[in-house]
Design a protein around this motif. Structure first.
Motif, PDB file in Angstrom:
ATOM      1  N   GLN A  31      -2.777 -12.302   7.619  1.00 42.84           N
ATOM      2  CA  GLN A  31      -3.040 -12.099   6.002  1.00 42.84           C
ATOM      3  C   GLN A  31      -2.323 -13.126   5.260  1.00 42.84           C
ATOM      4  O   GLN A  31      -2.774 -13.627   4.538  1.00 42.84           O
ATOM      5  N   PHE A  62       4.905 -11.829   0.581  1.00 40.33           N
ATOM      6  CA  PHE A  62       4.214 -11.111   1.773  1.00 40.33           C
ATOM      7  C   PHE A  62       5.374 -11.153   2.994  1.00 40.33           C
ATOM      8  O   PHE A  62       5.911 -12.310   3.178  1.00 40.33           O
ATOM      9  N   ASP A 105       2.270  -9.423   8.878  1.00 44.64           N
ATOM     10  CA  ASP A 105       0.872  -9.782   8.666  1.00 44.64           C
ATOM     11  C   ASP A 105       0.719 -11.105   8.630  1.00 44.64           C
ATOM     12  O   ASP A 105       0.167 -11.556   7.454  1.00 44.64           O
ATOM     13  N   MET A 160       0.880  -1.080   0.062  1.00 42.88           N
ATOM     14  CA  MET A 160       0.202   0.068   0.027  1.00 42.88           C
ATOM     15  C   MET A 160       0.912   1.063   0.005  1.00 42.88           C
ATOM     16  O   MET A 160       0.343   2.470   0.173  1.00 42.88           O
ATOM     17  N   GLY A 161       2.153   1.088  -0.270  1.00 43.70           N
ATOM     18  CA  GLY A 161       2.865   2.208  -0.413  1.00 43.70           C
ATOM     19  C   GLY A 161       3.608   2.788   0.926  1.00 43.70           C
ATOM     20  O   GLY A 161       3.714   1.865   2.015  1.00 43.70           O
ATOM     21  N   GLY A 194      11.167  -2.633   5.454  1.00 44.35           N
ATOM     22  CA  GLY A 194      10.363  -4.043   5.485  1.00 44.35           C
ATOM     23  C   GLY A 194       9.754  -4.460   4.139  1.00 44.35           C
ATOM     24  O   GLY A 194       9.921  -5.536   3.717  1.00 44.35           O
ATOM     25  N   ALA A 222       8.639  -3.072  15.068  1.00 45.00           N
ATOM     26  CA  ALA A 222       8.271  -3.752  13.725  1.00 45.00           C
ATOM     27  C   ALA A 222       8.177  -2.654  13.026  1.00 45.00           C
ATOM     28  O   ALA A 222       7.276  -1.662  13.126  1.00 45.00           O
ATOM     29  N   SER A 233      12.880  -5.132   2.092  1.00 41.86           N
ATOM     30  CA  SER A 233      13.363  -6.662   1.853  1.00 41.86           C
ATOM     31  C   SER A 233      12.560  -7.843   1.060  1.00 41.86           C
ATOM     32  O   SER A 233      13.035  -8.671   0.578  1.00 41.86           O
ATOM     33  N   LEU A 234      11.367  -7.484   0.838  1.00 43.90           N
ATOM     34  CA  LEU A 234      10.552  -8.379   0.132  1.00 43.90           C
ATOM     35  C   LEU A 234      10.864  -8.261  -1.389  1.00 43.90           C
ATOM     36  O   LEU A 234      11.007  -9.027  -2.304  1.00 43.90           O
TER      37      LEU A 234
HETATM   38  P1  AMP Z   1       1.416  -3.117   3.466  1.00 47.64           P
HETATM   39  O1  AMP Z   1       2.100  -1.941   2.611  1.00 47.64           O
HETATM   40  O2  AMP Z   1       1.446  -2.736   5.103  1.00 47.64           O
HETATM   41  O3  AMP Z   1       0.399  -3.497   2.953  1.00 47.64           O
HETATM   42  O4  AMP Z   1       2.401  -4.323   3.449  1.00 47.64           O
HETATM   43  C1  AMP Z   1       3.011  -4.630   2.076  1.00 47.64           C
HETATM   44  C2  AMP Z   1       3.579  -6.138   2.373  1.00 47.64           C
HETATM   45  O5  AMP Z   1       5.093  -5.510   3.328  1.00 47.64           O
HETATM   46  C3  AMP Z   1       2.913  -6.972   3.389  1.00 47.64           C
HETATM   47  O6  AMP Z   1       3.182  -8.023   2.758  1.00 47.64           O
HETATM   48  C4  AMP Z   1       3.379  -6.831   4.545  1.00 47.64           C
HETATM   49  O7  AMP Z   1       3.449  -7.995   5.470  1.00 47.64           O
HETATM   50  C5  AMP Z   1       4.748  -6.484   4.549  1.00 47.64           C
HETATM   51  N1  AMP Z   1       5.428  -5.963   5.446  1.00 47.64           N
HETATM   52  C6  AMP Z   1       5.095  -4.542   6.173  1.00 47.64           C
HETATM   53  N2  AMP Z   1       5.905  -4.165   7.247  1.00 47.64           N
HETATM   54  C7  AMP Z   1       6.786  -5.275   7.062  1.00 47.64           C
HETATM   55  C8  AMP Z   1       7.869  -5.487   8.028  1.00 47.64           C
HETATM   56  N3  AMP Z   1       8.333  -4.710   8.939  1.00 47.64           N
HETATM   57  N4  AMP Z   1       8.654  -6.534   7.782  1.00 47.64           N
HETATM   58  C9  AMP Z   1       8.305  -7.514   6.661  1.00 47.64           C
HETATM   59  N5  AMP Z   1       7.423  -7.221   5.692  1.00 47.64           N
HETATM   60  C10 AMP Z   1       6.664  -6.238   6.087  1.00 47.64           C
END
Ligand code: AMP
Length: 287
Positions: free
Chosen positions: A160, A153, A157, A31-32, A37, A190, A40-41
């Motif tokens: 999720q 992912f 979460d 979601m930007g 975090g 986190a 890393s993905l």
């Molecule tokens: P979001 O933008 O919050 O929807 O997150 C997008 C993706 O990034 C989701 O798969 C989250 O689980 C992952 N994500 C968000 N924060 C972290 C974090 N601190 N460490 C690892 N993955 C994260």
């Protein structure tokens, strides 16, 4: 890197790059307001695929009426810079009108993917009715749009991730779901896009969430396997935060466990007060 908002344009670009470059497509849905975090993905996706797509979309169907959809941080320029540094091929940043049709805007309804009641109606889903239907729906749409081979992912979460793995299995998506470890700040908070909501004192309070989890983990590592004792110990540390839930579930089933015999997760959702408004944060740890 190409920044694309239109679905058909993205489809054509992916097709063209697949023809010239070949290989697999990795998708990182976000979601930007990207932080390390998310990155890393992206790095993991870059290692494993020839083509990498990051999507940035604040998805209205996963937000409840009293949630932070309007004020959710939107930082596309900075997000693009970070993605460019990671050699992302496509940054897909659609508007709601690129994703949902006229019917949705008129009737506030669309075709939804609804995971089983017992899987969604607990933990985060309990306080966020409809949230995981919205998540699964947008993720399925992104899978269909990108025809990715792998999707990444975060374990942050955790519910999720569990639900998406179930959706992929239940609906026979031919996509490998890669769960990536939680990335934390130096003091163990986190990373989260919602951390930008925290003022200094809320930031200090928020730290009690990870402190509580790490405290339970320490006790678990000393041999305590009783969930009630671990949760009580964690809650004693969780000062100045409003705990929504603190639970221990089996990693395989996401069902509550009283005694930890196999891999389990302890999860906390809590609200912290930042200058009068409550910020909801989640975190978890493997036991
Ligand atoms: P979001 O933008 O919050 O929807 O997150 C997008 C993706 O990034 C989701 O798969 C989250 O689980 C992952 N994500 C968000 N924060 C972290 C974090 N601190 N460490 C690892 N993955 C994260």
């Amino acid at each position: 890197m190409k920044i694309i908002s239109n679905v058909n344009e993205l489809r054509n670009e992916i097709k063209a790059l697949k023809t010239s470059k070949g290989g697999t497509v990795g998708l990182v849905p976000t979601m930007g307001a990207l932080h390390q975090g998310h990155i890393s993905l992206v790095k993991k996706a870059r290692q494993q695929n020839e083509i990498v797509i990051v999507s940035v979309f604040v998805n209205p169907t996963q937000f409840g009426p009293n949630e932070d959809y309007d004020k959710y941080p939107r930082t596309l320029e900075e997000d693009a810079k970070l993605c460019e540094e990671e050699n992302v091929d496509f940054l897909f940043a659609p508007s709601p009108r690129d994703i949902y049709d006229e019917y949705y805007f008129k009737n506030k309804e669309t075709t939804l993917i609804c995971p089983p009641y017992d899987v969604v109606n607990k933990l985060c889903g309990k306080s966020r009715p409809g949230h995981f239907d919205g998540v699964c729906t947008i993720v399925a749409k992104l899978f269909n749009i990108t025809k990715c081979d792998r999707a990444y992912f975060g374990k942050k979460d955790a519910q999720q991730l569990f639900i998406i793995q179930k959706m992929v299995k239940d609906l026979n998506f031919d996509i490998e779901i890669i769960g990536c470890p939680i990335v934390r700040e130096a003091d163990n908070l986190a990373m989260s896009s919602r951390n930008t909501y925290l003022d200094d004192s809320a930031r200090a309070d928020a730290l009690n969430i990870s402190k509580a989890l790490f405290c339970a983990k320490e006790l678990f590592d000393k041999g305590v396997k009783d969930s009630a004792i671990l949760i009580d110990t964690a809650l004693a540390v969780a000062k100045n935060i409003e705990v929504e839930y603190a639970e221990i579930v089996s990693m395989n089933t996401f069902e509550k466990v009283d005694t930890i015999e196999n891999k389990a997760l302890m999860l906390i959702a809590a609200r912290v007060n930042s200058n009068g408004s409550m910020v909801r944060l989640i975190d978890n740890i493997e036991l």
